[in-house]
Design a protein around this motif. Structure first.
Motif, PDB file in Angstrom:
ATOM      1  N   ALA A  13       0.856  -1.182   0.000  1.00 34.79           N
ATOM      2  CA  ALA A  13       0.000   0.000   0.000  1.00 34.79           C
ATOM      3  C   ALA A  13       0.896   1.237   0.000  1.00 34.79           C
ATOM      4  O   ALA A  13       1.922   1.257   0.683  1.00 34.79           O
ATOM      5  CB  ALA A  13      -0.916   0.005   1.221  1.00 34.79           C
ATOM      6  N   ARG A  14       0.514   2.244  -0.775  1.00 32.69           N
ATOM      7  CA  ARG A  14       1.315   3.465  -0.903  1.00 32.69           C
ATOM      8  C   ARG A  14       0.663   4.617  -0.167  1.00 32.69           C
ATOM      9  O   ARG A  14      -0.545   4.834  -0.280  1.00 32.69           O
ATOM     10  CB  ARG A  14       1.492   3.822  -2.380  1.00 32.69           C
ATOM     11  CG  ARG A  14       2.249   5.121  -2.650  1.00 32.69           C
ATOM     12  CD  ARG A  14       2.409   5.335  -4.148  1.00 32.69           C
ATOM     13  NE  ARG A  14       2.881   6.680  -4.439  1.00 32.69           N
ATOM     14  CZ  ARG A  14       2.093   7.737  -4.628  1.00 32.69           C
ATOM     15  NH1 ARG A  14       0.763   7.583  -4.542  1.00 32.69           N
ATOM     16  NH2 ARG A  14       2.595   8.929  -4.880  1.00 32.69           N
ATOM     17  N   ASN A  15       1.469   5.330   0.600  1.00 37.11           N
ATOM     18  CA  ASN A  15       1.001   6.536   1.278  1.00 37.11           C
ATOM     19  C   ASN A  15       1.384   7.744   0.420  1.00 37.11           C
ATOM     20  O   ASN A  15       2.569   8.069   0.300  1.00 37.11           O
ATOM     21  CB  ASN A  15       1.651   6.652   2.653  1.00 37.11           C
ATOM     22  CG  ASN A  15       1.110   7.828   3.457  1.00 37.11           C
ATOM     23  OD1 ASN A  15       0.578   8.781   2.898  1.00 37.11           O
ATOM     24  ND2 ASN A  15       1.252   7.777   4.772  1.00 37.11           N
ATOM     25  N   PRO A  16       0.405   8.416  -0.196  1.00 37.41           N
ATOM     26  CA  PRO A  16       0.747   9.524  -1.099  1.00 37.41           C
ATOM     27  C   PRO A  16       1.334  10.743  -0.393  1.00 37.41           C
ATOM     28  O   PRO A  16       1.983  11.563  -1.037  1.00 37.41           O
ATOM     29  CB  PRO A  16      -0.610   9.860  -1.743  1.00 37.41           C
ATOM     30  CG  PRO A  16      -1.634   9.377  -0.762  1.00 37.41           C
ATOM     31  CD  PRO A  16      -1.038   8.179  -0.103  1.00 37.41           C
ATOM     32  N   GLU A  17       1.115  10.852   0.897  1.00 36.99           N
ATOM     33  CA  GLU A  17       1.602  12.022   1.623  1.00 36.99           C
ATOM     34  C   GLU A  17       3.117  12.024   1.759  1.00 36.99           C
ATOM     35  O   GLU A  17       3.770  13.053   1.560  1.00 36.99           O
ATOM     36  CB  GLU A  17       0.946  12.116   3.002  1.00 36.99           C
ATOM     37  CG  GLU A  17      -0.562  12.364   2.935  1.00 36.99           C
ATOM     38  CD  GLU A  17      -1.168  12.519   4.318  1.00 36.99           C
ATOM     39  OE1 GLU A  17      -0.410  12.449   5.314  1.00 36.99           O
ATOM     40  OE2 GLU A  17      -2.389  12.706   4.407  1.00 36.99           O
ATOM     41  N   ASP A  18       3.697  10.883   2.116  1.00 42.93           N
ATOM     42  CA  ASP A  18       5.146  10.831   2.287  1.00 42.93           C
ATOM     43  C   ASP A  18       5.834   9.900   1.281  1.00 42.93           C
ATOM     44  O   ASP A  18       7.037   9.646   1.389  1.00 42.93           O
ATOM     45  CB  ASP A  18       5.512  10.422   3.718  1.00 42.93           C
ATOM     46  CG  ASP A  18       4.942   9.059   4.100  1.00 42.93           C
ATOM     47  OD1 ASP A  18       4.383   8.369   3.224  1.00 42.93           O
ATOM     48  OD2 ASP A  18       5.078   8.681   5.283  1.00 42.93           O
ATOM     49  N   GLU A  19       5.048   9.406   0.297  1.00 41.15           N
ATOM     50  CA  GLU A  19       5.606   8.563  -0.773  1.00 41.15           C
ATOM     51  C   GLU A  19       6.282   7.298  -0.230  1.00 41.15           C
ATOM     52  O   GLU A  19       7.301   6.850  -0.757  1.00 41.15           O
ATOM     53  CB  GLU A  19       6.613   9.370  -1.623  1.00 41.15           C
ATOM     54  CG  GLU A  19       6.024  10.567  -2.331  1.00 41.15           C
ATOM     55  CD  GLU A  19       5.020  10.180  -3.425  1.00 41.15           C
ATOM     56  OE1 GLU A  19       5.196   9.094  -4.014  1.00 41.15           O
ATOM     57  OE2 GLU A  19       4.076  10.945  -3.661  1.00 41.15           O
ATOM     58  N   THR A  20       5.709   6.727   0.812  1.00 36.93           N
ATOM     59  CA  THR A  20       6.246   5.478   1.360  1.00 36.93           C
ATOM     60  C   THR A  20       5.318   4.318   1.015  1.00 36.93           C
ATOM     61  O   THR A  20       4.137   4.510   0.703  1.00 36.93           O
ATOM     62  CB  THR A  20       6.408   5.552   2.880  1.00 36.93           C
ATOM     63  OG1 THR A  20       5.126   5.819   3.483  1.00 36.93           O
ATOM     64  CG2 THR A  20       7.406   6.627   3.277  1.00 36.93           C
ATOM     65  N   PHE A  21       5.881   3.118   1.082  1.00 36.17           N
ATOM     66  CA  PHE A  21       5.127   1.894   0.847  1.00 36.17           C
ATOM     67  C   PHE A  21       5.140   1.052   2.115  1.00 36.17           C
ATOM     68  O   PHE A  21       6.099   1.092   2.897  1.00 36.17           O
ATOM     69  CB  PHE A  21       5.740   1.090  -0.299  1.00 36.17           C
ATOM     70  CG  PHE A  21       5.606   1.743  -1.649  1.00 36.17           C
ATOM     71  CD1 PHE A  21       4.560   1.398  -2.496  1.00 36.17           C
ATOM     72  CD2 PHE A  21       6.521   2.697  -2.064  1.00 36.17           C
ATOM     73  CE1 PHE A  21       4.441   1.992  -3.744  1.00 36.17           C
ATOM     74  CE2 PHE A  21       6.408   3.300  -3.312  1.00 36.17           C
ATOM     75  CZ  PHE A  21       5.366   2.951  -4.153  1.00 36.17           C
ATOM     76  N   ALA A  22       4.084   0.260   2.293  1.00 32.12           N
ATOM     77  CA  ALA A  22       3.995  -0.687   3.408  1.00 32.12           C
ATOM     78  C   ALA A  22       3.258  -1.924   2.917  1.00 32.12           C
ATOM     79  O   ALA A  22       2.590  -1.898   1.882  1.00 32.12           O
ATOM     80  CB  ALA A  22       3.269  -0.065   4.597  1.00 32.12           C
ATOM     81  N   LEU A  23       3.393  -3.021   3.648  1.00 31.68           N
ATOM     82  CA  LEU A  23       2.648  -4.236   3.301  1.00 31.68           C
ATOM     83  C   LEU A  23       1.152  -3.934   3.309  1.00 31.68           C
ATOM     84  O   LEU A  23       0.646  -3.256   4.208  1.00 31.68           O
ATOM     85  CB  LEU A  23       2.977  -5.357   4.272  1.00 31.68           C
ATOM     86  CG  LEU A  23       4.417  -5.878   4.212  1.00 31.68           C
ATOM     87  CD1 LEU A  23       4.651  -6.917   5.298  1.00 31.68           C
ATOM     88  CD2 LEU A  23       4.727  -6.480   2.849  1.00 31.68           C
ATOM     89  N   LEU A  77       6.745   3.186  15.448  1.00 35.20           N
ATOM     90  CA  LEU A  77       5.970   4.274  16.056  1.00 35.20           C
ATOM     91  C   LEU A  77       6.267   5.632  15.451  1.00 35.20           C
ATOM     92  O   LEU A  77       5.528   6.589  15.684  1.00 35.20           O
ATOM     93  CB  LEU A  77       6.225   4.307  17.566  1.00 35.20           C
ATOM     94  CG  LEU A  77       5.741   3.088  18.364  1.00 35.20           C
ATOM     95  CD1 LEU A  77       6.058   3.266  19.838  1.00 35.20           C
ATOM     96  CD2 LEU A  77       4.236   2.862  18.158  1.00 35.20           C
ATOM     97  N   SER A  78       7.340   5.735  14.664  1.00 33.76           N
ATOM     98  CA  SER A  78       7.712   7.035  14.104  1.00 33.76           C
ATOM     99  C   SER A  78       6.652   7.573  13.155  1.00 33.76           C
ATOM    100  O   SER A  78       6.480   8.788  13.023  1.00 33.76           O
ATOM    101  CB  SER A  78       9.063   6.942  13.382  1.00 33.76           C
ATOM    102  OG  SER A  78       8.968   6.051  12.274  1.00 33.76           O
ATOM    103  N   ALA A  79       5.937   6.665  12.487  1.00 32.13           N
ATOM    104  CA  ALA A  79       4.888   7.091  11.562  1.00 32.13           C
ATOM    105  C   ALA A  79       3.515   6.583  12.015  1.00 32.13           C
ATOM    106  O   ALA A  79       2.605   6.434  11.215  1.00 32.13           O
ATOM    107  CB  ALA A  79       5.200   6.586  10.151  1.00 32.13           C
ATOM    108  N   TYR A  80       3.402   6.320  13.310  1.00 30.77           N
ATOM    109  CA  TYR A  80       2.183   5.705  13.837  1.00 30.77           C
ATOM    110  C   TYR A  80       1.066   6.738  13.986  1.00 30.77           C
ATOM    111  O   TYR A  80       1.311   7.902  14.317  1.00 30.77           O
ATOM    112  CB  TYR A  80       2.474   5.063  15.190  1.00 30.77           C
ATOM    113  CG  TYR A  80       1.376   4.181  15.711  1.00 30.77           C
ATOM    114  CD1 TYR A  80       1.142   2.929  15.162  1.00 30.77           C
ATOM    115  CD2 TYR A  80       0.559   4.598  16.752  1.00 30.77           C
ATOM    116  CE1 TYR A  80       0.139   2.119  15.637  1.00 30.77           C
ATOM    117  CE2 TYR A  80      -0.443   3.791  17.246  1.00 30.77           C
ATOM    118  CZ  TYR A  80      -0.661   2.542  16.677  1.00 30.77           C
ATOM    119  OH  TYR A  80      -1.656   1.748  17.154  1.00 30.77           O
TER     120      TYR A  80
END
Length: 276
Positions: free
Chosen positions: A78-88, A180-183
């Protein structure tokens, strides 16, 4: 959960490739690369940028981007458009949930989970960590008409549940900090802890006393006490808890209830091969 499955499959692949040269004919390069990308979320953390994926996998950036896009299309990332990161993603969670049903963890400890419910009269849960949630893999319902309603596969937050807090408390510090840094510190009730500094102190207390308490932090009127389960290596792999209405689990009952939960968590851990 999915990370353990991927690690296991990766070990099998490496073993087979070194002992059976004929297996190389079955290698699919793009699939190998996609698995490599998925595994980097295990090695580096739950949320990664494309540059971090490239750094970990040594893939060309254009190749990594195409793989990330396809994994996202299938719900594995899954992509977070706000910070351009991906996660499972959600598909990865479903694969992990299916895999856990095939493992023997719930079957091994279920008799103790049943005994814990009988000893306390409250709903007993077995839960594991998955990304930034915990997921229930087994449960025994309380016989009381007023009880916690949940189901196997139910997902709940980390910061305001007993099982979530006890699992976080026993992660490596670096892993906890990264997670927790992006929690999202969502407030569910007036008792929910949303201050990171206060939550860090809560985790330290959990490590010291050996158990966690949900003091109506997720659902008003419900309390929970949770303790960790360890495998034969001593690693915390799951959590066990009892949950019930605050009318039956008052502050005066917490200490005695915690000792009962700790007793059964030790029995379950011993069943999994742990020795103190």
């Amino acid at each position: 959960m999915l990370s353990n499955v991927l690690k296991h499959e990766s070990r099998i692949h490496l073993m087979n490739s070194s002992t059976n040269e004929s297996s190389e004919r079955y290698n699919i390069r793009v699939l190998d690369r996609a698995i490599q990308v998925l595994l980097c979320f295990v090695e580096r953390g739950s949320r990664l940028t494309i540059d971090e994926v490239v750094q970990t996998t040594a893939l060309p950036k254009s190749t990594a981007y195409r793989i990330l896009a396809n994994l996202q299309r299938h719900g594995l990332l899954a992509r977070n458009p706000e910070d351009e990161t991906f996660a499972l993603g959600s598909t990865a969670v479903l694969i992990g949930a299916t895999a856990i049903r095939g493992l023997d963890l719930p079957q091994k400890v279920r008799p103790y989970l049943e005994q814990l419910m009988e000893a306390t009269g409250e709903t007993a849960h077995l839960a594991i960590l998955t990304q930034n949630h915990v997921i229930v893999v087994d449960k025994i319902d309380s016989p009381h008409p007023i009880r916690l309603v949940s189901s196997v596969g139910f997902r709940s937050p980390l910061h305001c549940t007993g099982v979530g807090k006890v699992l976080l408390a026993h992660l490596p510090e670096r892993t906890t900090q990264r997670l927790l840094s992006a929690y999202e510190w969502r407030r569910y009730t007036p008792n929910t802890i949303t201050d990171p500094a206060r939550f860090a102190a809560e985790l330290a207390e959990i490590r010291s006393q050996g158990y966690a308490v949900d003091r109506e932090e997720f659902n008003a009127g419900l309390r929970c006490v949770a303790a960790p389960l360890r495998d034969y290596t001593g690693e915390v792999i799951a959590a066990v808890s009892v949950s019930g209405p605050s009318s039956r689990i008052g502050t005066a009952q917490i200490d005695d209830l915690a000792q009962t939960v700790l007793d059964y968590s030790r029995r379950m851990s011993q069943e999994l091969g742990y020795r103190e």
